[in-house]
Scaffold this motif. Sequence first.
Motif, short mmCIF file in Angstrom:
data_model
loop_
_atom_site.label_atom_id
_atom_site.label_comp_id
_atom_site.label_asym_id
_atom_site.label_seq_id
_atom_site.Cartn_x
_atom_site.Cartn_y
_atom_site.Cartn_z
N THR A 10 0.81 -1.16 -0.17
CA THR A 10 -0.07 0.05 -0.06
C THR A 10 0.98 1.24 -0.01
O THR A 10 2.02 1.25 0.67
CB THR A 10 -0.98 -0.02 1.21
OG1 THR A 10 -1.70 -0.92 1.34
CG2 THR A 10 -1.75 1.29 1.38
N VAL A 11 0.61 2.20 -0.69
CA VAL A 11 1.26 3.47 -0.76
C VAL A 11 0.20 4.66 -0.34
O VAL A 11 -0.89 4.60 -1.10
CB VAL A 11 2.04 3.74 -2.20
CG1 VAL A 11 1.28 3.59 -3.23
CG2 VAL A 11 2.93 4.81 -2.05
N THR A 12 0.64 5.62 0.02
CA THR A 12 -0.17 6.85 0.38
C THR A 12 0.37 8.04 -0.50
O THR A 12 1.36 8.40 -0.56
CB THR A 12 -0.10 7.24 1.86
OG1 THR A 12 -0.54 6.17 2.56
CG2 THR A 12 -1.12 8.57 1.87
N ILE A 13 -0.66 8.35 -1.39
CA ILE A 13 -0.31 9.48 -2.40
C ILE A 13 -0.24 10.93 -1.81
O ILE A 13 -0.92 11.20 -0.70
CB ILE A 13 -1.19 9.56 -3.36
CG1 ILE A 13 -1.46 8.24 -4.20
CG2 ILE A 13 -1.03 10.89 -4.41
CD1 ILE A 13 -0.23 7.90 -4.75
N SER A 14 0.80 11.78 -2.13
CA SER A 14 0.94 12.82 -1.36
C SER A 14 0.03 14.16 -1.88
O SER A 14 -0.49 13.65 -2.95
CB SER A 14 2.67 13.23 -1.29
OG SER A 14 3.12 12.46 -0.68
N GLY A 15 0.25 15.16 -1.36
CA GLY A 15 -0.40 16.47 -1.85
C GLY A 15 0.21 16.67 -3.44
O GLY A 15 1.27 16.57 -3.46
N ALA A 16 -0.82 17.54 -4.40
CA ALA A 16 -0.18 17.74 -5.40
C ALA A 16 0.68 19.20 -5.68
O ALA A 16 0.35 20.00 -5.11
CB ALA A 16 -1.46 18.12 -6.52
#
Length: 451
Positions: free
Chosen positions: A35-41
Motif C-alpha cells: 500500500t502506498v499513500t499519495i501526497s498532496g499535489a
Amino acid sequence: MTTVADAKPFHWEYRPEAVARELFRVEGGQPLEGTVTISGAKNAALKLFAAATLTGERCRLTNVPEIEDVRVMADTLRDLGIVVDHPADNVYEIASGDVEWLFVPLEAAAKMRASFILLGPLLARFGRVIISNPGGDRIGRRPVDLHVEAMRALGAEIDYRNGYYFARSPGRLRGGTVRFPFVSVMGTENAMLAATLAEGKTVIQPAAQEPEVDDLIEFLQSMGASVQRTKPDTIEILGQKRLRGADHQVVPDRIETGTFIVAAAVTGGKITLNNAPCDHLGAFLDTVGRVGVDVSCHGDTIEVDGSGLRDGGYKACDIETAPYPGLATDLQPPTAVLLSQANGTSRVHEAVFEDRLEWLTEIRRMGASVEVLDPNHATIDGPSQLVGTEVEIGDLRAGASLILAALAAKGTTTIHGAHHVHRGYENIERKFRDLGASISRTAEGTADTSS
Ligand code: UD1
C-alpha cells in the motif's frame, strides 16, 4: 523599451548554483506489492503559496508535499520578507503582512519556473513587482507571454528589461476579459489570482480545467474571494478590496497516482493507493484500461492488479496528450513506459510541449523499441524486455519514469540526475522500497545543473 522577452534575455553569464547530484540504483524485476499513500499535489501547492500572499492574514496549508519545489517557493517568499513557518511535516503557515522586497530574482526563476505565479498576486496586492523571466533558453524554452498579456488586460503596465518584467498598476487592477489563444494552466491561475483583488468583474476564457485550478478556486473562496467556474472553460471573478486568511488541505497528486499505477502494472504487481481519488484521472484510467491493466476505484482508494503483464495480456494503444480533461502531458512519460510492455505498436502524440519526448532515448538505451519521429510524435513497439544500464534524468517527469522502467527491467539500472525527481515526488525511493522495490539513492559529487 522592449515589451516582450527576447530569445536570449540575460545580459550576463548566469551560472546556476551547483546542485548536489544524486543517483538511484535500482534492481529490477520485482513485482511491487503493498500500500502506498499519495501526497498532496505539487502543481496545486505552489499556487496555494502564491495565493496566500493576497492577504496579510495567516494562511495554513496541510497535506503539502515535502518536495524541493515547495522548499524553493517557501524560500522565495521568505526572501520577500514573508513569514513562512513549517510547524510540522506537510504543514505550512504563511503570513504576508510585511512584504519588504517586491522583487523575485533570477535565482528563483532558474530553480523553478513556477515562481512566475507570484506575478499576479504581488501585482494585485502591492501594485508593483519586478520578476525574472523564466522563459530564457538557459532554463528551458517556456514562454510566459500569456501571463504578461493577461496582466495587461487587467490594466497593468509591464516593461521588459535585462531579463526582468517590471510590472505596475497605478491604482487597483481593473477587472476585464482575459481571452487566451489556447489553454494555459499557470496563465489561468495567474490571471485568476490577480483578478481577486481587481476592481470589478473579470472573465477568463478559455480557462484551464485542471483539478489543481479548482483546488486553488476553493482556497480563494475560503479567503473570501468571489470566484466561480461558470462553465467548464470559463472562470468569473468579482474583485474584492481585501481577502482574509484561511486553512486549506492540498488536493492529492494525480500525477504521482498515475506513476504508482504504472509501477504496479509494469512489474506485474498488486498495489493499493490511498488518498487517490479516481475522478481526476479519467483519460489516464481509460488508457490503462484499454492497455489491459486491472484498476478498480473505491472512494479515495485505488487497487491495481498488474497480473495481465505476466499473461502477456497488455495491448498497444495510441495516446495523445491534451489539457484537462484530456490525458495529462505529465503522465505521458509513465504511460510510455507502460506501452513499452504492451503487445504491438503504440503511437504517442505529445501535443502540449515540444521537449517532452526527448527522454525516450533513455528508455531506448534500456532496450525499449522506440522511434522519435519529430518533437511531438513517437512510436513504441512492445513488448520489450528492458535491461538495466546507466541512464540520465533530464527532468522531473522523465526521472520518475526511468525509475518505472528500471523497476520493470532485468538487472541493475543506475539513474543519474536523481535530484530532479525530488523537485516533485515526496520520498519516492522510500515509497517504492515500502512496496518491495530494491532502490537506493546515493550522492554523486556536485556539478552545475539547473532544472
Ligand atoms: C503546468 C504544470 C506542468 C504541466 C502543464 C501542462 C505547474 C507548476 N506546472 O505548467 O506540470 O505539464 O501545466 O499541463 O502547474 N505557453 C505559452 N505561453 C505562455 C504560457 C504557456 O506559449 O505564456 C505554452 C507552453 O509552452 C505549452 C502550453 O502553452 O506549450 C501549455 O502550457 P501551460 O498550461 O501554461 O503549462 P504550465 O502552466 O507552465
